[in-house]
Design a protein around this motif. Structure first.
Motif, PDB file in Angstrom:
ATOM      1  N   TYR A   1       0.882  -1.181   0.186  1.00 26.15           N
ATOM      2  CA  TYR A   1      -0.090  -0.075   0.013  1.00 26.15           C
ATOM      3  C   TYR A   1       0.887   1.281   0.061  1.00 26.15           C
ATOM      4  O   TYR A   1       0.085   2.290   0.204  1.00 26.15           O
ATOM      5  CB  TYR A   1      -1.010  -0.069   1.254  1.00 26.15           C
ATOM      6  N   TYR A   2       2.091   1.142  -0.092  1.00 25.35           N
ATOM      7  CA  TYR A   2       3.095   2.167  -0.038  1.00 25.35           C
ATOM      8  C   TYR A   2       3.624   2.650  -1.393  1.00 25.35           C
ATOM      9  O   TYR A   2       4.146   1.733  -1.920  1.00 25.35           O
ATOM     10  CB  TYR A   2       4.157   2.018   1.035  1.00 25.35           C
ATOM     11  N   GLN A   3       3.368   3.968  -1.732  1.00 23.94           N
ATOM     12  CA  GLN A   3       4.111   4.589  -2.747  1.00 23.94           C
ATOM     13  C   GLN A   3       5.286   5.382  -1.977  1.00 23.94           C
ATOM     14  O   GLN A   3       5.148   6.550  -1.516  1.00 23.94           O
ATOM     15  CB  GLN A   3       3.144   5.487  -3.441  1.00 23.94           C
ATOM     16  N   PRO A   4       6.506   4.860  -2.237  1.00 20.49           N
ATOM     17  CA  PRO A   4       7.618   5.492  -1.538  1.00 20.49           C
ATOM     18  C   PRO A   4       7.993   6.900  -2.144  1.00 20.49           C
ATOM     19  O   PRO A   4       8.018   7.124  -3.420  1.00 20.49           O
ATOM     20  CB  PRO A   4       8.913   4.544  -1.895  1.00 20.49           C
ATOM     21  N   VAL A   5       8.422   7.663  -1.062  1.00 23.55           N
ATOM     22  CA  VAL A   5       8.701   9.051  -1.430  1.00 23.55           C
ATOM     23  C   VAL A   5      10.122   9.112  -1.026  1.00 23.55           C
ATOM     24  O   VAL A   5      10.262   9.445   0.251  1.00 23.55           O
ATOM     25  CB  VAL A   5       7.850  10.169  -0.859  1.00 23.55           C
ATOM     26  N   PRO A   6      11.282   8.966  -1.883  1.00 21.20           N
ATOM     27  CA  PRO A   6      12.593   9.121  -1.354  1.00 21.20           C
ATOM     28  C   PRO A   6      12.982  10.214  -0.598  1.00 21.20           C
ATOM     29  O   PRO A   6      12.346  11.524  -1.019  1.00 21.20           O
ATOM     30  CB  PRO A   6      13.408   8.873  -2.526  1.00 21.20           C
ATOM     31  N   ALA A   7      13.871  10.143   0.376  1.00 19.11           N
ATOM     32  CA  ALA A   7      14.159  11.427   1.067  1.00 19.11           C
ATOM     33  C   ALA A   7      14.825  12.534  -0.078  1.00 19.11           C
ATOM     34  O   ALA A   7      14.651  13.619   0.387  1.00 19.11           O
ATOM     35  CB  ALA A   7      15.382  10.955   2.114  1.00 19.11           C
ATOM     36  N   SER A   8      15.298  12.209  -1.017  1.00 21.21           N
ATOM     37  CA  SER A   8      16.040  13.082  -1.901  1.00 21.21           C
ATOM     38  C   SER A   8      14.848  13.933  -2.639  1.00 21.21           C
ATOM     39  O   SER A   8      14.967  14.831  -3.007  1.00 21.21           O
ATOM     40  CB  SER A   8      16.562  12.379  -2.942  1.00 21.21           C
ATOM     41  N   TYR A   9      13.718  13.464  -2.657  1.00 19.15           N
ATOM     42  CA  TYR A   9      12.629  14.360  -3.170  1.00 19.15           C
ATOM     43  C   TYR A   9      12.338  15.730  -2.330  1.00 19.15           C
ATOM     44  O   TYR A   9      11.680  16.544  -2.919  1.00 19.15           O
ATOM     45  CB  TYR A   9      11.327  13.356  -3.260  1.00 19.15           C
ATOM     46  N   PHE A  10      12.603  15.392  -0.890  1.00 20.70           N
ATOM     47  CA  PHE A  10      12.211  16.606  -0.065  1.00 20.70           C
ATOM     48  C   PHE A  10      13.199  17.735  -0.071  1.00 20.70           C
ATOM     49  O   PHE A  10      14.164  17.726   0.762  1.00 20.70           O
ATOM     50  CB  PHE A  10      12.011  16.124   1.386  1.00 20.70           C
ATOM     51  N   LYS A  11      13.292  18.418  -1.420  1.00 22.16           N
ATOM     52  CA  LYS A  11      14.368  19.189  -1.536  1.00 22.16           C
ATOM     53  C   LYS A  11      15.039  20.227  -0.591  1.00 22.16           C
ATOM     54  O   LYS A  11      16.148  20.633  -0.397  1.00 22.16           O
ATOM     55  CB  LYS A  11      14.300  19.788  -2.905  1.00 22.16           C
ATOM     56  N   ARG A  12      13.971  21.166  -0.102  1.00 19.45           N
ATOM     57  CA  ARG A  12      14.083  22.133   0.797  1.00 19.45           C
ATOM     58  C   ARG A  12      14.059  21.787   2.408  1.00 19.45           C
ATOM     59  O   ARG A  12      14.065  22.418   2.944  1.00 19.45           O
ATOM     60  CB  ARG A  12      13.192  23.260   0.501  1.00 19.45           C
ATOM     61  N   VAL A  13      14.292  20.533   2.535  1.00 22.01           N
ATOM     62  CA  VAL A  13      13.933  19.967   4.004  1.00 22.01           C
ATOM     63  C   VAL A  13      15.547  19.596   4.404  1.00 22.01           C
ATOM     64  O   VAL A  13      16.168  19.090   4.034  1.00 22.01           O
ATOM     65  CB  VAL A  13      13.139  18.684   4.083  1.00 22.01           C
ATOM     66  N   LYS A  14      15.484  20.082   5.823  1.00 28.12           N
ATOM     67  CA  LYS A  14      16.770  19.816   6.443  1.00 28.12           C
ATOM     68  C   LYS A  14      16.749  18.179   7.049  1.00 28.12           C
ATOM     69  O   LYS A  14      15.836  17.764   7.505  1.00 28.12           O
ATOM     70  CB  LYS A  14      17.085  20.920   7.444  1.00 28.12           C
ATOM     71  N   ASP A  15      17.635  17.537   6.536  1.00 29.68           N
ATOM     72  CA  ASP A  15      17.783  16.291   7.108  1.00 29.68           C
ATOM     73  C   ASP A  15      16.741  15.528   6.762  1.00 29.68           C
ATOM     74  O   ASP A  15      15.962  14.760   7.499  1.00 29.68           O
ATOM     75  CB  ASP A  15      17.936  16.375   8.615  1.00 29.68           C
ATOM     76  N   PRO A  16      16.314  15.367   5.504  1.00 28.70           N
ATOM     77  CA  PRO A  16      15.137  14.783   4.878  1.00 28.70           C
ATOM     78  C   PRO A  16      15.221  13.079   5.280  1.00 28.70           C
ATOM     79  O   PRO A  16      16.377  12.698   5.140  1.00 28.70           O
ATOM     80  CB  PRO A  16      15.157  15.074   3.516  1.00 28.70           C
ATOM     81  N   LYS A  17      14.143  12.506   5.271  1.00 24.70           N
ATOM     82  CA  LYS A  17      13.973  11.123   5.453  1.00 24.70           C
ATOM     83  C   LYS A  17      13.109  10.465   4.472  1.00 24.70           C
ATOM     84  O   LYS A  17      12.264  11.151   3.763  1.00 24.70           O
ATOM     85  CB  LYS A  17      13.679  10.479   6.790  1.00 24.70           C
ATOM     86  N   ASP A  18      13.244   9.049   4.101  1.00 20.45           N
ATOM     87  CA  ASP A  18      12.260   8.469   3.162  1.00 20.45           C
ATOM     88  C   ASP A  18      10.976   8.406   3.931  1.00 20.45           C
ATOM     89  O   ASP A  18      10.740   8.262   5.032  1.00 20.45           O
ATOM     90  CB  ASP A  18      12.615   7.106   3.077  1.00 20.45           C
ATOM     91  N   SER A  19      10.122   8.493   3.066  1.00 18.97           N
ATOM     92  CA  SER A  19       8.627   8.475   3.762  1.00 18.97           C
ATOM     93  C   SER A  19       7.844   7.745   2.555  1.00 18.97           C
ATOM     94  O   SER A  19       8.260   7.051   1.512  1.00 18.97           O
ATOM     95  CB  SER A  19       8.149   9.911   3.796  1.00 18.97           C
TER      96      SER A  19
END
Ligand SMILES: [Zn+2]
Length: 338
Positions: A89-107
């Protein structure tokens, strides 16, 4: 001649009457399944979903993963399938996608799907964001019961209602995608990711009904708490706006539809501020359902005990009726204002 005329009349009569009875039946069915959406069940889900255990559901944290698991388990338990692959049921959104976020994590976005019985390729997306803002420096949890626990549990109840209809042989004619998006609080990332990596082509996406904060009463509306703000319904499609109004008049006539924030000149610019906008900017008609901000907005005091469950039930049923009509009406809603 006579015989032929007789046949023609019979055909016309049948056509007329079949349509009428279909409509009536469909209306009754909408009512029947809407009634399975109850304040009590919304409350049960929300006390868990916005409980301290979920640690404020900050994108990529343990608490958010628990929230995603809660949603996945719900769909699995109710035998509502995934559109990706069995039990995933998960569509992965990789940490690298959270461009303006400090210390992003996979979600991940969490998705579930009920296939349409007549027009399976035409998809209605119901959405709400699954994340919130986490914990403060002292470890106090931002429960986000209204933001957006309320929209999230509304989706679960709507999914259950559509599933029940499908099991009874009354499933929607068009497909319904239940899309719980991540990273909203960080900048609408999950919905942006979906719109760039859609599971179903955007060209086949009929509408997005997005729900964010529908469990409270705007202090400005204290005199009439039975209302909902609708934003965006007439921006791309007059047809969507008209259908939305007709459905509300038929099934939810006690609820005031308030268009205050739909005004282009409104300084809050809510049309651009939640996940529906990532669909609207791709020319997909949207309605954003919202009940306004309040003193507990983005505070640790946005807790489940402050939710107006009876109103949440009414608002969820209105959204369900609207989705039901769009899913089952003869013609596809079009972006007629483009
Ligand atoms: Zn929100």
């Amino acid at each position: 001649m006579k015989y032929i005329a007789f046949i023609a009349i019979t055909v016309i009569m049948n056509a007329c009457c079949a349509t009428k009875s279909d409509k009536k039946e469909s209306g009754d069915l909408s009512e029947k399944y809407a009634s399975t959406i109850t304040a009590e069940e919304l409350k049960t889900h929300l006390y868990i979903y916005a409980g301290d255990e979920m640690e404020g559901r900050m994108t990529g944290t343990k608490g958010q993963k628990m929230a995603s698991e809660y949603l996945r388990n719900f769909y699995q338990d109710h035998k509502i399938p995934s559109p990706i692959e069995e039990l995933n049921y998960y569509q992965p959104v990789p940490a690298s996608y959270f461009k303006r976020v400090k210390d992003p994590k996979d979600s991940e976005n969490v998705v579930a799907f009920i296939e349409g019985s007549e027009f399976p390729d035409e998809v209605i997306i119901l959405s709400a964001h699954l994340d919130h803002v986490g914990v403060d420096d002292e470890g106090n949890v931002f429960n986000g019961a209204d933001d957006d626990g309320s929209g999230t549990v509304a989706m679960l109840e709507m999914a259950e209602a559509f599933k029940q209809a499908a099991e009874d042989g009354n499933g929607p004619k068009r497909s319904i995608l239940f899309l719980h998006v991540t990273g909203e609080e960080l900048g609408l990332y999950g919905s942006a990711y979906y719109s760039e990596n859609p599971i179903f082509p955007l060209a086949n996406t009929v509408v997005n009904l997005n729900t964010d904060m529908i469990g409270r009463i705007d202090p400005n509306k204290a005199d009439n708490p039975n209302y909902v703000y609708l934003i965006g319904s007439d921006k791309l499609s007059q047809e969507l706006h008209d259908v939305s109004e007709a459905v509300a008049a038929k099934y939810s006539s006690d609820i005031e539809l308030d268009y205050t924030f739909n005004d282009e000149n409104d300084p809050n610019r809510f049309y651009y501020r939640s996940d529906h906008y990532n669909f609207a900017k791709n020319n997909i008609p949207v309605i954003f359902y919202f009940n306004g901000v309040h003193a507990d907005y983005h505070k640790i005091t946005d807790t489940p005990d402050k939710i107006e469950y009876d109103l949440l039930e009414k608002r969820t049923r209105l959204i369900f009726h609207t989705a039901w009509e769009i899913a089952n009406r003869e013609g596809r809603i079009t972006a007629d204002k483009l």
